[in-house]
Design a protein around this motif. Structure first.
Motif, PDB file in Angstrom:
ATOM      1  N   LEU A   1      -5.502   4.724   0.238  1.00  0.00           N
ATOM      2  CA  LEU A   1      -4.971   3.709   1.144  1.00  0.00           C
ATOM      3  C   LEU A   1      -3.759   4.148   1.943  1.00  0.00           C
ATOM      4  O   LEU A   1      -3.441   3.556   2.971  1.00  0.00           O
ATOM      5  CB  LEU A   1      -4.581   2.454   0.335  1.00  0.00           C
ATOM      6  CG  LEU A   1      -5.692   1.776  -0.461  1.00  0.00           C
ATOM      7  CD1 LEU A   1      -5.089   0.655  -1.322  1.00  0.00           C
ATOM      8  CD2 LEU A   1      -6.760   1.221   0.453  1.00  0.00           C
TER       9      LEU A   1
ATOM     10  N   TRP B   1       0.821  -1.219   0.000  1.00  0.00           N
ATOM     11  CA  TRP B   1       0.000   0.000   0.000  1.00  0.00           C
ATOM     12  C   TRP B   1       0.852   1.265   0.000  1.00  0.00           C
ATOM     13  O   TRP B   1       0.316   2.373  -0.081  1.00  0.00           O
ATOM     14  CB  TRP B   1      -0.947  -0.008   1.194  1.00  0.00           C
ATOM     15  CG  TRP B   1      -2.045  -1.018   1.090  1.00  0.00           C
ATOM     16  CD1 TRP B   1      -2.167  -2.026   0.169  1.00  0.00           C
ATOM     17  CD2 TRP B   1      -3.188  -1.112   1.942  1.00  0.00           C
ATOM     18  NE1 TRP B   1      -3.303  -2.758   0.395  1.00  0.00           N
ATOM     19  CE2 TRP B   1      -3.953  -2.221   1.479  1.00  0.00           C
ATOM     20  CE3 TRP B   1      -3.635  -0.397   3.043  1.00  0.00           C
ATOM     21  CZ2 TRP B   1      -5.149  -2.606   2.100  1.00  0.00           C
ATOM     22  CZ3 TRP B   1      -4.827  -0.781   3.656  1.00  0.00           C
ATOM     23  CH2 TRP B   1      -5.567  -1.875   3.187  1.00  0.00           C
TER      24      TRP B   1
ATOM     25  N   ALA C   1      -1.341   2.571   5.295  1.00  0.00           N
ATOM     26  CA  ALA C   1      -0.223   1.707   4.909  1.00  0.00           C
ATOM     27  C   ALA C   1       0.723   1.503   6.075  1.00  0.00           C
ATOM     28  O   ALA C   1       1.054   2.443   6.796  1.00  0.00           O
ATOM     29  CB  ALA C   1       0.523   2.323   3.720  1.00  0.00           C
TER      30      ALA C   1
END
Length: 269
Positions: free
Chosen positions: A264, A236, A268
């Motif tokens: 995202l 991510w 992460a």
């Protein structure tokens, strides 16, 4: 001089392994008497004789034909994990789908060379499909009617994208918030896919496959299939994935992936 690996032979051998696994798993699929043990003290992570038997069959062939190769498998652990070649196995990815009678489970067979995933196979034997990728032969879909080349698609923007994941409730806390943001930005989301969603990204019928908490055996086989079809597999943060699992996103378009990472990134790890 270092000898160049015969990747075409290893590609064919991966198909042999998939066929051996299918001989074990298919007769047990939709068998009402098949039991499932729980790996967890809390929650439910099922394992069946189909998982165990399929991995035993794969390991036996590897030991017979390539005794110097290592193996990392979900059910039986590691053997020579630091070898030049290491097979990474998930005999049934999607055991929950398997015991529910849903044909979205797959057999994942990956091969690392010097710790880099180079050959990958995603097999769905009930549907008669093998998605396979390797350096010389590229990514193909193999069925009873022949082989077709796999190629990802570029849907243009995230707002036009179809994404797949196993279960949105696997995302917890800030991950859940990030997934919710991504889901709202995409056109369509499909659930219950397990590794089959990654195969659909390689085939070009889906645009993003997203997961968290993956292990090496969940992702190693997928990377060569997606990448040889023109797609990307990253964490991510947008960094390469391989040799480990964690948070993973696969996409047919780098631009669409980067849009997704914007949703995202805050989650992460």
């Amino acid at each position: 001089m270092t000898k160049t690996p015969d990747f075409d032979h290893l590609d064919a051998f991966a198909q042999t392994l998939a066929a051996a696994a299918a001989q074990i798993s298919l007769p047990l699929f939709r068998t009402l008497s098949l039991g499932a043990d729980n790996k967890l003290d809390k929650g439910f992570d099922p394992v069946t004789e189909a998982d165990k038997g399929a991995e035993r069959a794969i390991r036996a062939l590897i030991s017979e034909h390539f005794p110097d190769h290592g193996v990392i498998g979900e059910e039986y652990g590691e053997h020579q994990p630091d070898a030049e070649f290491v097979w990474v196995l998930d005999p049934i990815d999607g055991t929950r789908a398997f015991i529910s009678g849903l044909p979205l489970w797959t057999t994942l067979i990956g091969l690392r060379h010097h710790n880099r995933p180079v050959v990958g196979l995603i097999a769905q034997p009930f549907l008669g499909e093998i998605f396979i990728g390797s350096p010389n032969l590229g990514s193909r879909l193999i069925t009873a009617s022949g082989e077709t080349t796999l190629k990802v698609r570029d849907c243009g923007t995230l707002s036009a994208a179809t994404l797949g994941t196993t279960d949105p409730f696997l995302f917890k806390g800030i991950e859940a918030d990030a997934f919710g943001s991504l889901r709202s930005a995409a056109r369509l989301a499909r659930y219950g896919c397990d590794a089959y969603a990654f195969a659909m990204v390689a085939q070009g019928t889906m645009d993003i496959a997203l997961e968290t908490g993956l292990m090496a055996w969940d992702i190693d086989a997928i990377i060569p299939v997606i990448e040889n079809a023109g797609g990307t597999v990253t964490n991510w943060h947008g960094k390469p994935v391989g040799g480990y699992g964690g948070q993973v996103i696969a996409s047919g378009s780098t631009a669409v992936r980067n849009e997704a990472l914007g949703h995202l990134g805050r989650a992460a790890t």
